[in-house]
Design an enzyme around this catalytic site. Sequence first.
Site, PDB file in Angstrom:
ATOM      1  N   ASN A   7     -80.536   5.497  19.680  1.00  0.00           N
ATOM      2  CA  ASN A   7     -79.355   6.146  19.120  1.00  0.00           C
ATOM      3  C   ASN A   7     -78.383   5.033  18.750  1.00  0.00           C
ATOM      4  OD1 ASN A   7     -77.032   7.548  18.628  1.00  0.00           O
ATOM      5  ND2 ASN A   7     -77.066   8.741  20.518  1.00  0.00           N
ATOM      6  N   LYS A  14     -77.945   3.057  22.145  1.00  0.00           N
ATOM      7  CA  LYS A  14     -78.426   3.643  23.405  1.00  0.00           C
ATOM      8  C   LYS A  14     -79.928   3.793  23.290  1.00  0.00           C
ATOM      9  CE  LYS A  14     -74.207   6.212  24.217  1.00  0.00           C
ATOM     10  NZ  LYS A  14     -73.557   7.334  23.567  1.00  0.00           N
ATOM     11  N   ARG A  90     -82.126   8.689  16.227  1.00  0.00           N
ATOM     12  CA  ARG A  90     -81.164   9.740  15.928  1.00  0.00           C
ATOM     13  C   ARG A  90     -80.464   9.361  14.624  1.00  0.00           C
ATOM     14  NH1 ARG A  90     -75.321  10.705  18.683  1.00  0.00           N
ATOM     15  NH2 ARG A  90     -74.873  12.650  17.599  1.00  0.00           N
ATOM     16  N   HIS A 179     -74.579  17.759  16.418  1.00  0.00           N
ATOM     17  CA  HIS A 179     -75.095  17.980  17.783  1.00  0.00           C
ATOM     18  C   HIS A 179     -76.324  18.891  17.778  1.00  0.00           C
ATOM     19  CE1 HIS A 179     -70.751  17.383  19.556  1.00  0.00           C
ATOM     20  NE2 HIS A 179     -71.435  16.244  19.614  1.00  0.00           N
ATOM     21  N   HIS A 207     -71.286  22.754  23.402  1.00  0.00           N
ATOM     22  CA  HIS A 207     -71.470  21.339  23.721  1.00  0.00           C
ATOM     23  C   HIS A 207     -70.068  20.757  23.802  1.00  0.00           C
ATOM     24  CE1 HIS A 207     -73.587  17.322  23.177  1.00  0.00           C
ATOM     25  NE2 HIS A 207     -72.311  17.021  23.009  1.00  0.00           N
ATOM     26  N   ILE A 208     -69.614  20.489  25.043  1.00  0.00           N
ATOM     27  CA  ILE A 208     -68.226  20.034  25.221  1.00  0.00           C
ATOM     28  C   ILE A 208     -68.251  18.640  25.843  1.00  0.00           C
ATOM     29  CG2 ILE A 208     -65.929  20.724  26.000  1.00  0.00           C
ATOM     30  CD1 ILE A 208     -67.241  23.420  26.887  1.00  0.00           C
ATOM     31  N   GLY A 209     -68.110  17.625  24.998  1.00  0.00           N
ATOM     32  CA  GLY A 209     -68.041  16.241  25.474  1.00  0.00           C
ATOM     33  C   GLY A 209     -66.782  15.644  24.886  1.00  0.00           C
ATOM     34  N   ASN A 210     -66.855  14.372  24.448  1.00  0.00           N
ATOM     35  CA  ASN A 210     -65.729  13.860  23.668  1.00  0.00           C
ATOM     36  C   ASN A 210     -65.682  14.604  22.350  1.00  0.00           C
ATOM     37  OD1 ASN A 210     -64.354  11.962  25.221  1.00  0.00           O
ATOM     38  ND2 ASN A 210     -66.129  10.610  25.080  1.00  0.00           N
ATOM     39  N   GLY A 211     -66.860  14.735  21.714  1.00  0.00           N
ATOM     40  CA  GLY A 211     -66.997  15.631  20.567  1.00  0.00           C
ATOM     41  C   GLY A 211     -67.330  17.021  21.104  1.00  0.00           C
ATOM     42  N   ARG A 240     -60.254  14.135  18.348  1.00  0.00           N
ATOM     43  CA  ARG A 240     -60.269  14.765  17.017  1.00  0.00           C
ATOM     44  C   ARG A 240     -59.512  16.091  17.048  1.00  0.00           C
ATOM     45  NH1 ARG A 240     -66.623  14.533  16.507  1.00  0.00           N
ATOM     46  NH2 ARG A 240     -66.733  12.685  17.799  1.00  0.00           N
ATOM     47  N   ASP A 282     -60.124  11.464  28.699  1.00  0.00           N
ATOM     48  CA  ASP A 282     -61.031  11.846  29.779  1.00  0.00           C
ATOM     49  C   ASP A 282     -60.438  13.062  30.499  1.00  0.00           C
ATOM     50  OD1 ASP A 282     -62.445  12.026  32.272  1.00  0.00           O
ATOM     51  OD2 ASP A 282     -63.192  10.002  31.876  1.00  0.00           O
ATOM     52  N   ARG A 283     -61.193  14.158  30.471  1.00  0.00           N
ATOM     53  CA  ARG A 283     -60.661  15.406  31.032  1.00  0.00           C
ATOM     54  C   ARG A 283     -60.369  15.288  32.523  1.00  0.00           C
ATOM     55  NH1 ARG A 283     -62.925  15.465  26.498  1.00  0.00           N
ATOM     56  NH2 ARG A 283     -63.185  17.369  25.290  1.00  0.00           N
ATOM     57  N   GLU A 386     -80.850  15.309  24.628  1.00  0.00           N
ATOM     58  CA  GLU A 386     -81.209  15.138  23.216  1.00  0.00           C
ATOM     59  C   GLU A 386     -82.421  14.227  23.059  1.00  0.00           C
ATOM     60  OE1 GLU A 386     -77.058  14.303  23.137  1.00  0.00           O
ATOM     61  OE2 GLU A 386     -76.919  15.066  21.094  1.00  0.00           O
TER      62      GLU A 386
HETATM   63  P1  ADP Z   1     -69.814  12.103  24.263  1.00  0.00           P
HETATM   64  O1  ADP Z   1     -69.311  13.087  23.254  1.00  0.00           O
HETATM   65  O2  ADP Z   1     -69.121  10.777  24.206  1.00  0.00           O
HETATM   66  O3  ADP Z   1     -71.325  12.026  24.379  1.00  0.00           O
HETATM   67  P2  ADP Z   1     -69.960  13.218  26.936  1.00  0.00           P
HETATM   68  O4  ADP Z   1     -70.819  14.400  26.694  1.00  0.00           O
HETATM   69  O5  ADP Z   1     -70.522  12.096  27.731  1.00  0.00           O
HETATM   70  O6  ADP Z   1     -69.278  12.708  25.624  1.00  0.00           O
HETATM   71  O7  ADP Z   1     -68.652  13.760  27.688  1.00  0.00           O
HETATM   72  C1  ADP Z   1     -67.579  12.928  27.956  1.00  0.00           C
HETATM   73  C2  ADP Z   1     -66.451  13.749  28.570  1.00  0.00           C
HETATM   74  O8  ADP Z   1     -66.932  14.410  29.763  1.00  0.00           O
HETATM   75  C3  ADP Z   1     -65.274  12.905  28.977  1.00  0.00           C
HETATM   76  O9  ADP Z   1     -64.097  13.338  28.324  1.00  0.00           O
HETATM   77  C4  ADP Z   1     -65.168  13.151  30.465  1.00  0.00           C
HETATM   78  O10 ADP Z   1     -63.882  13.318  30.847  1.00  0.00           O
HETATM   79  C5  ADP Z   1     -65.851  14.477  30.655  1.00  0.00           C
HETATM   80  N1  ADP Z   1     -66.238  14.633  32.055  1.00  0.00           N
HETATM   81  C6  ADP Z   1     -67.188  13.979  32.730  1.00  0.00           C
HETATM   82  N2  ADP Z   1     -67.171  14.369  34.041  1.00  0.00           N
HETATM   83  C7  ADP Z   1     -66.187  15.292  34.168  1.00  0.00           C
HETATM   84  C8  ADP Z   1     -65.652  16.065  35.251  1.00  0.00           C
HETATM   85  N3  ADP Z   1     -66.144  15.966  36.487  1.00  0.00           N
HETATM   86  N4  ADP Z   1     -64.626  16.902  34.999  1.00  0.00           N
HETATM   87  C9  ADP Z   1     -64.113  17.010  33.768  1.00  0.00           C
HETATM   88  N5  ADP Z   1     -64.568  16.321  32.699  1.00  0.00           N
HETATM   89  C10 ADP Z   1     -65.581  15.463  32.912  1.00  0.00           C
END
Ligand code: ADP
Length: 414
Positions: A7, A14, A90, A179, A207-211, A240, A282-283, A386
């Site tokens: 990736n 990665k 990817r 995604h 799908h809840i990450g940074n994106g 974003r 970072d949440r 993925e």
């Molecule tokens: P990316 O989109 O970079 O692949 P990820 O899927 O790795 O992102 O998700 C990153 C997010 O997950 C970060 O904002 C981080 O804060 C959040 N996160 C990870 N662990 C926790 C947790 N225990 N509680 C809340 N948020 C979390």
Amino acid sequence: MKILALNCGSSSVKYQLYEWNKKKVLAKGAVERIGLVNTFITHSTDHNNHRLEFDCPDHTSAIMLIMKFLLDEEFGVIKELSDIYAVGHRIVHGGERFDRSVLIDSEVIEEIENLSDLAPLHNPPNLAGIYAVKKLLPDVPQVAIFDTAFHQTMPEFAYMYAIPRKWYDRYYVRRYGFHGSSHLYVSRRAAVMLGKPWNECNIVSLHIGNGVSITAIENGLSVDTSMGFTPLEGAIMGTRCGDIDPAVPIFMQQAAGLSADEVNVILNRRSGILGITGKYTDRRDVIRVAGEGDRYCKLALEMEHYHLKKYIGMYYAVLGRIDAVVFTAGVGENSPHAREMSVAGLEHIGIAIDAEKNKNVLSSSGETDLSAPGSEVKIFMIPTNEELVFIEDVVGILNGSYSDPFTYNYTFSN
Ligand code: ADP
């Protein structure tokens, strides 16, 4: 049969080396800060973790470094490079051309190059990875797996924007969605958890990450998704903005004298949770500081949960019936608070979470059913994978079983 999944981002690569016959990850890691100072690699196997700083001016040197680690006498996992049977890449944007994964040849490379206009930040580093592997492992087959491919089943009325048709005809402006491999993976796993054939399942996957992206999946296929022409549209994200009135960027150019490039950077990198809190993406930080009473951290969380709930409601309307709501990626897997708040109050449409059970469920818990007893709709936490989609597509393409991805029988049995 060892398959390497890559990736390649703008400043990172990665990787994951997978032993197909044993259904096992042999090694995984990442080279980060490529082309910057303090480039480093992290590499982990069953037995140990390594981190090393190493000069890497470009993707070829990063992939050479990965090969060096894979071959290392002490912590490597292969004896020679020819042990790598194939490589899966990817690729972020496959446009309308690619609705499935494909074996990479010169024609595919040219088409991915042509699509770079649609994803200037993503497709060029993806291509750099393909070129690097071509140079280092010239005889190894390479496969492209597209983030957009899973969403190519959206109907025209869902993917078209109400803008002059010429913009679509000439510039290909439409919803593509991203995604895709993650939504595909978790929806197939959800079908297993539901005990139903995947092509009879209606699912809303978050799908809840940074994106962040949310997808409406009808009978196993994507029929709508929150990200659009670019990954900027949809729910509020780490940096974003997600959905805003499209007049805002134009207004801000005029009112504050910002250039188009400046607005673009602000909406992509300085908005979302970061824009509202002024400090955090970072949440975990946002939750902690909100707990200390910070008004804007509280607001950012309220906005995030509100957006997620709105999408669940919209896609419930789109699908008419939902078998499962699935949470995945960093926040979806690890934040009980985000899961609870984004389905709070949806009991009247049959979506009820077991608050007690939800409380301690993290990624490390593995796939978990979080629905309250009697909830009509199941609520699942499913860690995404993925890379496993990449690996299965590579194997399927090379052994000829993948000719039609919509009937391809993923096993995901690692
Ligand atoms: P990316 O989109 O970079 O692949 P990820 O899927 O790795 O992102 O998700 C990153 C997010 O997950 C970060 O904002 C981080 O804060 C959040 N996160 C990870 N662990 C926790 C947790 N225990 N509680 C809340 N948020 C979390």
